[in-house]
Design an enzyme around this catalytic site. Structure first.
Site, PDB file in Angstrom:
ATOM      1  N   ASP A 124       0.832  -1.200   0.000  1.00 16.29           N
ATOM      2  CA  ASP A 124       0.000   0.000   0.000  1.00 16.29           C
ATOM      3  C   ASP A 124       0.873   1.258   0.000  1.00 16.29           C
ATOM      4  OD1 ASP A 124      -1.587   2.225   1.593  1.00 16.29           O
ATOM      5  OD2 ASP A 124      -3.062   0.886   0.700  1.00 16.29           O
ATOM      6  N   ARG A 125       0.621   2.149  -0.953  1.00 15.03           N
ATOM      7  CA  ARG A 125       1.442   3.337  -1.111  1.00 15.03           C
ATOM      8  C   ARG A 125       1.207   4.349   0.008  1.00 15.03           C
ATOM      9  NH1 ARG A 125      -0.568  -0.237  -3.654  1.00 15.03           N
ATOM     10  NH2 ARG A 125      -2.311   1.051  -4.335  1.00 15.03           N
ATOM     11  N   THR A 126      -0.055   4.565   0.353  1.00 13.18           N
ATOM     12  CA  THR A 126      -0.373   5.512   1.422  1.00 13.18           C
ATOM     13  C   THR A 126       0.201   5.053   2.752  1.00 13.18           C
ATOM     14  OG1 THR A 126      -2.349   6.452   0.392  1.00 13.18           O
ATOM     15  CG2 THR A 126      -2.278   6.483   2.787  1.00 13.18           C
ATOM     16  N   CYS A 151      -2.372   4.731 -10.483  1.00 11.17           N
ATOM     17  CA  CYS A 151      -2.377   5.016  -9.044  1.00 11.17           C
ATOM     18  C   CYS A 151      -1.750   6.383  -8.832  1.00 11.17           C
ATOM     19  CB  CYS A 151      -1.605   3.951  -8.266  1.00 11.17           C
ATOM     20  SG  CYS A 151      -1.430   4.324  -6.500  1.00 11.17           S
ATOM     21  N   ASN A 152      -2.552   7.337  -8.387  1.00 11.05           N
ATOM     22  CA  ASN A 152      -2.032   8.684  -8.148  1.00 11.05           C
ATOM     23  C   ASN A 152      -0.971   8.682  -7.055  1.00 11.05           C
ATOM     24  OD1 ASN A 152      -3.847  10.884  -9.677  1.00 11.05           O
ATOM     25  ND2 ASN A 152      -5.144   9.177  -9.085  1.00 11.05           N
ATOM     26  N   THR A 153      -1.236   7.961  -5.965  1.00 10.82           N
ATOM     27  CA  THR A 153      -0.319   7.970  -4.824  1.00 10.82           C
ATOM     28  C   THR A 153       1.055   7.439  -5.210  1.00 10.82           C
ATOM     29  OG1 THR A 153      -2.255   7.552  -3.426  1.00 10.82           O
ATOM     30  CG2 THR A 153      -0.099   7.370  -2.388  1.00 10.82           C
ATOM     31  N   ALA A 154       1.102   6.467  -6.115  1.00  9.75           N
ATOM     32  CA  ALA A 154       2.383   5.906  -6.554  1.00  9.75           C
ATOM     33  C   ALA A 154       3.275   6.947  -7.212  1.00  9.75           C
ATOM     34  CB  ALA A 154       2.141   4.749  -7.514  1.00  9.75           C
ATOM     35  N   THR A 214      -6.100  10.175  -1.616  1.00  7.78           N
ATOM     36  CA  THR A 214      -5.738   9.492  -0.373  1.00  7.78           C
ATOM     37  C   THR A 214      -4.968  10.430   0.546  1.00  7.78           C
ATOM     38  OG1 THR A 214      -3.621   8.715  -1.226  1.00  7.78           O
ATOM     39  CG2 THR A 214      -5.548   7.272  -1.570  1.00  7.78           C
ATOM     40  N   LYS A 247     -12.196  -0.379  -2.631  1.00  2.00           N
ATOM     41  CA  LYS A 247     -11.181  -1.425  -2.509  1.00  2.00           C
ATOM     42  C   LYS A 247     -11.754  -2.700  -1.899  1.00  2.00           C
ATOM     43  CE  LYS A 247      -6.893   1.316  -2.339  1.00  2.00           C
ATOM     44  NZ  LYS A 247      -6.218   0.704  -3.501  1.00  2.00           N
ATOM     45  N   CYS A 305      -7.687   9.895  -7.042  1.00  2.07           N
ATOM     46  CA  CYS A 305      -7.456   8.507  -6.631  1.00  2.07           C
ATOM     47  C   CYS A 305      -8.228   7.650  -7.614  1.00  2.07           C
ATOM     48  CB  CYS A 305      -7.940   8.270  -5.206  1.00  2.07           C
ATOM     49  SG  CYS A 305      -7.844   6.528  -4.705  1.00  2.07           S
TER      50      CYS A 305
END
Length: 243
Positions: A48-50, A84-87, A126, A166, A195
């Site tokens: 999980d990136r967050t 994936c924006n967070t990535a 996120t 998710k 996201c």
């Protein structure tokens, strides 16, 4: 010359499949052979990136992203994207570790907001994306004021991402409307769905053009980057409002 697209997926799995669908639906093509050659690695082992951004004692997703980029390169991809924006917090590390160009989803989305003439743009994303400030920087570079939800609204957004999309649960219009109203009260001219799980909400609820969907922006950027054309305004019939 047409390029082969590699997708680092599994981040999340449903958003990955939706990106593939959007690329097919938005490519100007009349036969199978006229579509984008796409290699999808739906790698659900990526941490999980967050979780890592908020607590770096958690497992680092970067080695997984690099491994998958090189795997796609070896499979014949010429260009890479990540739904994936967070990535994209780790974009520089990933780009430095692979010989292939990686589409920067967040910068492309900020450019889209600028092209629409928006000057005050909300961000639904996120906790990790917001903390990393990747969108805030990209928007400021485009001369746009980024607007972050208040704490209560952000908790609602995170619940929708993790407890619903998710987890494979549907989000209702009544759940979403309080988020939309909160962003309207903040004076946002547009709101970025930052996201890719929120792109699933957009698909299911058929949100209005008040929203800029980062996954759709990524799909269109990937099509053009691979040397193909986009279907003109393919989603106009789908645009409705829940307001």
């Amino acid at each position: 010359m047409k390029k082969v697209l590699g997708i680092i997926g599994g981040v999340g799995p449903l958003a990955t499949m939706f990106l593939g669908e959007m690329i097919v639906r938005r490519t100007l093509a009349f036969t199978d052979q006229e579509h984008v050659h796409t290699i999808i690695d739906n790698d659900t082992t990526i941490p999980d990136r967050t979780a890592y951004i908020l607590d770096q004692t958690k497992e680092n997703p970067v080695p997984y992203l690099i491994r998958d980029a090189n795997k796609l390169a070896n499979a014949g991809a010429n260009i890479i994207c990540i739904p994936c924006n967070t990535a994209h917090t780790f974009y520089d590390e990933l780009q430095a570790a692979t010989k292939l160009p990686v589409i920067h989803m967040i910068r492309e989305t900020a450019k889209r907001a600028s092209s629409l003439g928006a000057k005050r743009v909300g961000l639904l994303a996120t906790d990790g994306t917001i903390k990393a400030e990747v969108y805030q920087r990209a928007l400021l570079e485009e001369g746009i004021e980024p607007v972050i939800p208040d704490e209560a609204t952000q908790k609602e957004v995170m619940s929708i991402i993790y407890d619903f999309v998710k987890a494979g649960k549907d989000v209702t219009a009544s759940q979403w409307i309080s988020i939309e109203q909160a962003m309207l009260k903040l004076g946002c001219e547009k709101v970025i769905l930052g996201c890719t799980e929120l792109s699933i909400v957009n698909k299911d609820l058929k949100l209005s053009d008040y929203y800029i969907d980062s996954l759709i922006v990524l799909a269109e950027s990937a099509i053009v980057s691979c040397g193909y054309e986009i279907v003109d305004q393919p989603s106009k019939k789908m645009i409705q409002t829940i307001r």
